[in-house]
Write a protein that holds these residues in place. Sequence first.
Motif, mmCIF file in Angstrom:
data_model
loop_
_atom_site.group_PDB
_atom_site.id
_atom_site.type_symbol
_atom_site.label_atom_id
_atom_site.label_comp_id
_atom_site.label_asym_id
_atom_site.label_seq_id
_atom_site.Cartn_x
_atom_site.Cartn_y
_atom_site.Cartn_z
ATOM 1 N N GLU A 1 23.982 43.374 35.642
ATOM 2 C CA GLU A 1 23.343 43.783 36.900
ATOM 3 C C GLU A 1 22.726 42.567 37.595
ATOM 4 N N LEU A 2 23.442 41.465 37.565
ATOM 5 C CA LEU A 2 22.895 40.261 38.185
ATOM 6 C C LEU A 2 23.909 39.702 39.175
ATOM 7 N N THR A 3 23.380 39.070 40.199
ATOM 8 C CA THR A 3 24.285 38.396 41.116
ATOM 9 C C THR A 3 24.777 37.116 40.447
ATOM 10 N N LEU A 4 25.842 36.566 40.981
ATOM 11 C CA LEU A 4 26.375 35.332 40.412
ATOM 12 C C LEU A 4 25.315 34.239 40.470
ATOM 13 N N LEU B 1 34.293 38.414 34.661
ATOM 14 C CA LEU B 1 34.089 39.697 35.345
ATOM 15 C C LEU B 1 34.125 39.493 36.856
ATOM 16 N N LEU B 2 33.430 38.463 37.304
ATOM 17 C CA LEU B 2 33.364 38.196 38.730
ATOM 18 C C LEU B 2 34.741 37.785 39.255
ATOM 19 N N ARG B 3 35.465 37.017 38.442
ATOM 20 C CA ARG B 3 36.799 36.570 38.851
ATOM 21 C C ARG B 3 37.700 37.787 39.058
ATOM 22 N N GLU B 4 37.619 38.717 38.107
ATOM 23 C CA GLU B 4 38.408 39.942 38.236
ATOM 24 C C GLU B 4 38.043 40.682 39.512
ATOM 25 N N GLY B 5 36.758 40.709 39.789
ATOM 26 C CA GLY B 5 36.287 41.383 41.001
ATOM 27 C C GLY B 5 36.895 40.742 42.236
ATOM 28 N N VAL B 6 36.929 39.410 42.237
ATOM 29 C CA VAL B 6 37.484 38.684 43.386
ATOM 30 C C VAL B 6 38.959 39.012 43.537
ATOM 31 N N GLU B 7 39.692 39.041 42.399
ATOM 32 C CA GLU B 7 41.122 39.345 42.465
ATOM 33 C C GLU B 7 41.366 40.736 43.042
ATOM 34 N N ARG B 8 40.528 41.660 42.593
ATOM 35 C CA ARG B 8 40.650 43.023 43.125
ATOM 36 C C ARG B 8 40.433 43.030 44.635
ATOM 37 N N ALA B 9 39.447 42.263 45.048
ATOM 38 C CA ALA B 9 39.116 42.217 46.471
ATOM 39 C C ALA B 9 40.271 41.630 47.267
ATOM 40 N N VAL B 10 40.907 40.582 46.682
ATOM 41 C CA VAL B 10 42.037 39.944 47.369
ATOM 42 C C VAL B 10 43.165 40.958 47.538
ATOM 43 N N THR B 11 43.450 41.694 46.485
ATOM 44 C CA THR B 11 44.496 42.709 46.558
ATOM 45 C C THR B 11 44.186 43.715 47.655
ATOM 46 N N GLN B 12 42.928 44.128 47.681
ATOM 47 C CA GLN B 12 42.531 45.104 48.696
ATOM 48 C C GLN B 12 42.683 44.521 50.099
#
Lengths: 404, 64
Positions: free
Chosen positions: B28-31, A290-301
């Motif tokens: 709902e947690l930070t990494l 999930l976090l990785r996807e978030g990072v990818e989205r951020a990179v695109t942005q």
Amino acid sequence: MTDDALTVSQITAQIKDVLEGSLLLRNVWVQAEVSNARQYASGHWYFTLKDGERAALKAVMWNRTAAGQPIAPENGKSILARGKITVYEKSGEYQLQVEQLRPLGIGDLYAQLEEVKARLMAEGLTDPARKRDLPGLPWRIGVVTSPDAAAFQDVLNVLGRRFPLGEVILSPTQVQGADAPAQIVRAIGRLNAGDVCDVILICRGGGSIEDLWAFNHESVARAVAESDVPTVTGVGHETDTTLVDFVSDYRAPTPSAAAEFITRLAVDFPTYIENSRVELDELMAGRLELLREGVERAVTQMQMSSPERVIQNTRQTVDRLTDRLDSRLDAQLNLLRERVISEARALDAANPTALLARGFALVRLAATGEVVRATGQVGVGEEITVQVQDGRFNARVVEEGRLL
Amino acid sequence: MSDETQEMSFEQAFSALQATVQRLESGELTLEDSVALYELGRRLSARCQALLDAAELRVKQVGA
């Protein structure tokens, strides 16, 4: 004659041989009433078996035997006693060494049991609604049984295998014999004194119905019913049902089954822990994904707002603005041009030279340059300048002005 | 870093393990929090396993 005399020991030995050698007397059932019953500190019982007033027979019951009997020799009680006749040389007495003691007729016992059961039922003590839930995990397991019995070992084996995290609190008691009921009641009491355990197992291995009889005792049943700690009974084999089974919170068919029942939830521990570990791994992997996807989205942005992109965008904006400015300027110029033309026309229309061309003249006072519009502005002799189409000349007023 | 799970009884470690899995599930947690929870969960499950492996039924007696 005195040569044939026997010593007391010799004659007693003879008597002993005869009596103890008798097949009949070696194993015999005697029906009698008990009197003079007395138990010594050693646990041995000494009493007299009587046939009314007609005959008496001394009897002894060793402590080990006594422990295995459903009843104790109580004065006045009619009983059946099985045993052998032995001779006690020291006092020259013979006696029945009792091996087994029964109330007169097991049928009587059952009748008595049914009566007690009916009473307990009438009091609601056997009511299923009274039965309590057992703890999910029996951390402290009270066990009421004989520590020497195989049943206790069975229970320990099952608990050790299925729930080694638990603790067994043994409350030892005899489980058969005349003293058993009172001992069992006390053993249950000890496990209810304070916060000692989470559940109580009451068990005894298989045996004859006489062996199990202590668990049909009213006092034992009441102690089980009144226990604050939930109870599980495992007495005898599957086919045996004793009074305590009706009042306990759960009735297991055997001691091992009782131990298995209370640990029914504990066996899943290793599986549960393993599952938790796998679940942790999966949750963590999912979260990272999930976090990785978030990072990818951020990179695109971020790429969307890179400097090159910004410059490109700005250039476009400038171009567009320039276009707009140009067209705007053109329009403005056209507007001005038109206004100039129309002003010029208006100017043309108002051009006095056009009037002069048609023969009109513009007259001013020579002194001030003031345009003369009325007769009163000039007097005789006043110098004036007259402008005509191609030039001007000076003149002098020769006559007083007249009104038209 | 001291491992607080090493002091825990089986009951404590086991219920803490259950709670940890639940919290990680809830999101709902930070990494940083997730990783900390995950590592705690691994230590707790190891503690439970170790206690389970080492467990031996204890027997004591009251009266008589």
